[in-house]
Write an enzyme that holds these catalytic residues in place. Structure first.
Site, PDB file in Angstrom:
ATOM      1  N   SER A 315       6.748  50.262 -22.524  1.00 15.75           N
ATOM      2  CA  SER A 315       6.280  50.173 -21.142  1.00 15.75           C
ATOM      3  C   SER A 315       4.932  50.836 -20.924  1.00 15.75           C
ATOM      4  CB  SER A 315       7.346  50.740 -20.207  1.00 15.75           C
ATOM      5  OG  SER A 315       8.487  49.928 -20.252  1.00 15.75           O
ATOM      6  N   ASP A 326      -7.178  46.119 -26.563  1.00 16.81           N
ATOM      7  CA  ASP A 326      -7.871  44.920 -26.086  1.00 16.81           C
ATOM      8  C   ASP A 326      -9.340  45.199 -25.779  1.00 16.81           C
ATOM      9  OD1 ASP A 326      -5.574  43.489 -26.349  1.00 16.81           O
ATOM     10  OD2 ASP A 326      -5.363  42.981 -24.219  1.00 16.81           O
ATOM     11  N   LYS A 340       8.403  45.685 -23.481  1.00 15.68           N
ATOM     12  CA  LYS A 340       9.002  45.723 -22.141  1.00 15.68           C
ATOM     13  C   LYS A 340       7.883  45.573 -21.128  1.00 15.68           C
ATOM     14  CE  LYS A 340      12.478  46.301 -19.310  1.00 15.68           C
ATOM     15  NZ  LYS A 340      11.804  45.915 -18.079  1.00 15.68           N
TER      16      LYS A 340
END
Length: 429
Positions: A315, A326, A340
């Site tokens: 999470s 990224d 999740k």
């Protein structure tokens, strides 16, 4: 979307720190007041209305949701407990273990601050959506579960000898939690064997950030281990980075292994400490409405960073590591994260009860759907069972060269530092 910053919680599902359950990947604790009457049908209808307006799946798991309302309102209820059971039965039709009703005691537990002094065994627990097995996300360090040897991905098959097959997550939590000094025996399935773990419940103090300065072949580096995104994690992380910057470290290793999540706000603010610009996370509701959280040009350092992750990183850990990966701000080392990526809204209903509803999914800056898939590291390195057991018994070796994942992270960081130094030298010519 606008959120109450301290009320949004990211946890991989049930966080059993105290005998308290914290549900969800993203939880917004609404300020909506509870009802002021005992009308059980009004409570059932209130829950139905909330699901109807906000649930992430507009098909309601292919269920005729309007017919469901009629079905449950046509019945007679003589007690709150009957209404609670009816609501749980109604919600089961959605096939979503993260959308759930909490009676007043469960809801009170939900609202306990994640940074407090807690009691219990220290297990993060989820229920597999397909098999309904009770799966350990990870144990919190320095808790009875961690000391006993519970590991991420362990499956709890029995609680005090009682089979968990078909058991509701709430019922499992109720059986595992208890008073300080009492014992619970968990039967764990790990690969093809079953192991019994007698665990004594205890008081648990959670200090989310630990850090130190370490030596490398290219100078000093900062090692930061973040165990949970609790309410004070942001302040402790800021203090750690500032202190290590004052020691003129050349780069950082951020250890998110076995970190199950916590407050979404903490993950966003901590991402901003490492990332000067760029997206951090986006959430998308059932209407396709997207909200994006971005960096704010207030990063504390731009030095090379390597993040350590594993199957217990969930999470909020996935939001932070995914954002920095990224944006090419950090390299990830370890194994694939838990997976999740659902956001839940939690609000009060009835007289002190609560409702958690999955309202959105969240995505990394590049649009990756974390749910089920997890985040893959740039450099994969697994630990054997023997290595895991060694580190469990000798916690002082975590974050040292005797920790194989740390050793790999240090190797990657050293390469990043060397590349940066070479580039600076070339630019100076």
């Amino acid at each position: 979307m606008v959120i109450a910053k301290r009320g949004l919680i990211l946890g991989a599902t049930a966080l059993m720190l105290t005998g308290v359950t914290v549900i969800g990947a993203g939880i917004h604790l609404s300020s909506q007041a509870s009802l002021n009457n005992n009308d059980t049908k009004e409570l059932i209808d209130q829950v139905w209305q909330i699901i109807d307006k906000t649930y992430v799946d507009g098909t309601f798991n292919q269920v005729d949701w309007k017919a469901t309302r009629t079905e449950f309102l046509d019945k007679s209820y003589t007690s709150d407990e009957q209404a609670y059971d009816a609501i749980r039965e109604m919600l089961e039709k959605l096939g979503d273990p993260y959308t759930r009703f909490m009676d007043p005691e469960e809801f009170k537990n939900m609202q306990i601050d994640t940074s407090g002094e807690l009691t219990g065994v220290g297990i993060q627990l989820t229920q597999d959506e397909d098999t309904k097995e009770l799966v350990v996300i990870s144990p919190i360090e320095d808790t009875p579960a961690f000391d006993a040897g519970i590991q991420a991905k362990d499956i709890i098959t029995k609680i005090n000898g009682q089979s968990t097959q078909g058991m509701d997550l709430n019922d499992a939590v109720s059986l595992i939690r208890g008073s300080i000094g009492s014992q619970v025996t968990l039967t764990i399935k790990r690969e093809n064997r079953e192991i019994e773990f007698p665990i004594v419940r205890a008081k648990i103090e959670i200090h989310p950030v630990k850090y130190s300065q370490k030596e490398s072949s290219l100078g000093k580096i900062g090692y930061i281990r973040l165990n949970q995104f609790s309410a004070n994690a942001t302040g402790e992380m800021r203090e750690a980075i500032n202190d290590l910057e004052s020691q003129d470290v050349s780069g950082y290793i951020l250890d998110l292994r076995s970190n199950p999540g916590g407050l979404l706000y903490s993950s966003i603010e901590i991402a901003r400490m490492w990332l000067s610009r760029g997206d951090i996370v986006s959430t998308v509701n059932r209407n396709g409405v997207t909200d994006r959280q971005k960096a704010n040009n207030k990063s504390l350092t731009d030095k090379p960073l390597v993040i350590m992750v594993d199957g217990g990183s969930a999470s909020a850990s996935e939001i932070l590591s995914g954002a920095l990966q990224d944006n090419k701000r950090a390299k990830l080392v370890g194994t694939k994260t838990f997976g999740k990526g659902l956001v839940q809204s939690v609000r009060g209903v009835g007289q002190g009860a609560g409702l958690a509803v999955t309202i959105a999914k969240y995505f990394t800056p590049n649009g990756r759907d974390i749910n089920h898939e997890g985040i893959k590291p740039d450099e994969k390195i697994s630990l054997t069972d023997a290595q895991k057991e060694m580190l469990r018994k000798n916690r002082s070796k975590i974050g040292t060269i005797e920790d194989p994942q740390y050793a790999k992270a240090l190797e990657v960081l050293t390469q990043e530092i060397a590349t940066l130094q070479n580039n600076k030298a070339e630019s100076a010519k």
